[in-house]
Design a protein around this motif. Structure first.
Motif, PDB file in Angstrom:
ATOM      1  N   SER A 197      74.414  41.480  40.352  1.00 34.62           N
ATOM      2  CA  SER A 197      74.989  42.197  41.493  1.00 34.62           C
ATOM      3  C   SER A 197      75.485  41.223  42.552  1.00 34.62           C
ATOM      4  O   SER A 197      76.532  41.448  43.182  1.00 34.62           O
ATOM      5  N   GLU A 215      87.067  44.224  30.563  1.00 33.36           N
ATOM      6  CA  GLU A 215      86.548  45.278  31.440  1.00 33.36           C
ATOM      7  C   GLU A 215      85.901  46.399  30.632  1.00 33.36           C
ATOM      8  O   GLU A 215      84.836  46.896  30.997  1.00 33.36           O
ATOM      9  N   ASP A 274      78.609  39.006  40.754  1.00 30.89           N
ATOM     10  CA  ASP A 274      79.807  39.683  40.249  1.00 30.89           C
ATOM     11  C   ASP A 274      79.945  41.054  40.906  1.00 30.89           C
ATOM     12  O   ASP A 274      79.122  41.938  40.684  1.00 30.89           O
ATOM     13  N   ALA A 275      80.988  41.208  41.693  1.00 34.10           N
ATOM     14  CA  ALA A 275      81.186  42.452  42.437  1.00 34.10           C
ATOM     15  C   ALA A 275      81.423  43.637  41.506  1.00 34.10           C
ATOM     16  O   ALA A 275      81.001  44.761  41.795  1.00 34.10           O
ATOM     17  N   ASP A 276      82.105  43.398  40.387  1.00 34.23           N
ATOM     18  CA  ASP A 276      82.350  44.480  39.436  1.00 34.23           C
ATOM     19  C   ASP A 276      81.033  45.039  38.895  1.00 34.23           C
ATOM     20  O   ASP A 276      80.865  46.259  38.781  1.00 34.23           O
ATOM     21  N   GLY A 291      78.093  45.077  40.329  1.00 33.56           N
ATOM     22  CA  GLY A 291      77.447  45.879  41.364  1.00 33.56           C
ATOM     23  C   GLY A 291      78.063  47.257  41.503  1.00 33.56           C
ATOM     24  O   GLY A 291      77.351  48.261  41.641  1.00 33.56           O
ATOM     25  N   GLN A 292      79.391  47.307  41.436  1.00 38.55           N
ATOM     26  CA  GLN A 292      80.079  48.592  41.560  1.00 38.55           C
ATOM     27  C   GLN A 292      79.781  49.495  40.373  1.00 38.55           C
ATOM     28  O   GLN A 292      79.481  50.687  40.537  1.00 38.55           O
ATOM     29  N   TRP A 293      79.826  48.938  39.168  1.00 40.18           N
ATOM     30  CA  TRP A 293      79.600  49.747  37.970  1.00 40.18           C
ATOM     31  C   TRP A 293      78.135  50.144  37.834  1.00 40.18           C
ATOM     32  O   TRP A 293      77.835  51.232  37.344  1.00 40.18           O
ATOM     33  N   TRP A 294      77.224  49.287  38.252  1.00 42.29           N
ATOM     34  CA  TRP A 294      75.808  49.631  38.200  1.00 42.29           C
ATOM     35  C   TRP A 294      75.521  50.809  39.133  1.00 42.29           C
ATOM     36  O   TRP A 294      74.762  51.714  38.792  1.00 42.29           O
ATOM     37  N   SER A 295      76.137  50.823  40.290  1.00 40.00           N
ATOM     38  CA  SER A 295      75.926  51.894  41.263  1.00 40.00           C
ATOM     39  C   SER A 295      76.484  53.233  40.780  1.00 40.00           C
ATOM     40  O   SER A 295      76.081  54.289  41.268  1.00 40.00           O
ATOM     41  N   ALA A 296      77.408  53.190  39.814  1.00 43.77           N
ATOM     42  CA  ALA A 296      78.005  54.428  39.304  1.00 43.77           C
ATOM     43  C   ALA A 296      77.051  55.197  38.389  1.00 43.77           C
ATOM     44  O   ALA A 296      77.295  56.365  38.073  1.00 43.77           O
ATOM     45  N   ARG A 319      81.971  47.223  31.106  1.00 47.19           N
ATOM     46  CA  ARG A 319      81.519  48.546  31.546  1.00 47.19           C
ATOM     47  C   ARG A 319      80.512  49.135  30.553  1.00 47.19           C
ATOM     48  O   ARG A 319      79.512  49.738  30.946  1.00 47.19           O
TER      49      ARG A 319
END
Length: 293
Positions: free
Chosen positions: A204, A173, A207-209, A211-216, A177
């Protein structure tokens, strides 16, 4: 909404009123600073913040952007990304320059440099963290890049979607990240690169992770750090990495891994180097001794 607007909103959401030295006003519907609070801290109007976030501002001076960066407590890499987003959003970037050239080539001299470092794993990375070249030990540490389809020969794609590469990292992780923040930084340089857009879209979806980290909207430039590996042959290896620009080509970097001298990791890396050279010379599968414990 423009990339600048999305980035400002993401940065606002990460800063609390207390962190910014403002009094808390009780319950908030959304986390972070309100537009009014950011405007006060940066010394601009609320309307101007709204126009920036909605992509309607025709210009943004370096002084205003510096004030916004200070109010949002942005680091050096984050400030650089903010300036790039603003230049692109307000039309100051040459659109021709924001499109990445199609072909990425590694010079013969760089390839010779890679082969002259048999004791350290080394890779040449291009735009989007594409893996353009590698030495024998680099392939032995990560994967046989020559057997990877060209369209998947990308550091972040492999780290997320190749199970064997993903399993190499003890703290996947953390590595993942960081990869996302590196890729987001690259996106600020070439915001209209279609290959990058395809890569982000695929990751995206798959892998859901990601997508979430890219949006951050976390951004970070590659420089140096440390990674822990669990290699199927060499066992546990802790390596420092350095990223250096390839002179004459601003789109390419040299990624080099090193172990602390006389450490268990140095012994494991030497074992892996010997195994890689023996296998390369034989061209067949070989039996090797157990790596040092």
């Amino acid at each position: 909404m423009s990339e600048l607007g999305e980035y400002l909103r993401a940065c606002r959401a990460r800063v609390s009123a207390e962190q910014a030295g403002l009094p808390s006003s009780g319950h908030r519907r959304v986390p972070g600073l309100r537009r009014e609070e950011l405007a006060t801290l940066a010394g601009v109007s609320v309307d101007y913040i709204i126009r920036l976030e909605q992509g309607r501002a025709k210009s943004a001076s370096p002084e205003i952007l510096t004030a916004l960066a200070r109010a949002l407590d942005l680091g050096t890499d984050e400030q650089e990304y903010l300036l790039r987003c603003a230049a692109d959003s307000t039309g100051l970037t040459n659109k021709a320059d924001s499109h990445a050239p199609r072909t990425q080539r590694v010079s013969p001299a760089t390839r010779v440099l890679l082969d002259s470092m048999p004791g350290v794993p080394a890779l040449v990375l291009g735009r989007r963290m594409d893996i353009l070249a590698w030495n024998t030990l680099g392939a032995a540490l990560i994967t046989d890049f020559g057997q990877v389809p060209v369209q998947h020969r990308n550091h972040i794609w492999l780290s997320f979607l190749d199970p064997k590469v993903r399993a190499l990292y003890t703290d996947w992780e953390k590595v993942a990240r960081e990869c996302v923040s590196y890729l987001r930084m690259d996106a600020g340089r070439y915001p209209e690169d279609p290959a990058l857009a395809r890569l982000v879209g695929e990751l995206s979806v798959k892998d859901a992770d990601f997508g979430q980290w890219w949006s951050a909207h976390r951004v970070r430039a590659q420089r140096s750090g440390r990674k822990d590996f669990l290699h199927p042959l060499a066992g546990e290896i802790t390596l420092d990495f350095q990223v250096m620009d390839v002179r004459g080509n601003g789109d390419q970097t040299l990624l080099v891994y090193t172990a602390e001298p006389h450490s268990r990791s140095a012994q494991a890396l030497a074992f892996l180097a010997g195994w890689a050279i023996a296998e390369e010379n034989s061209g067949v599968d070989i039996v090797v001794d157990t790596p040092p414990q």
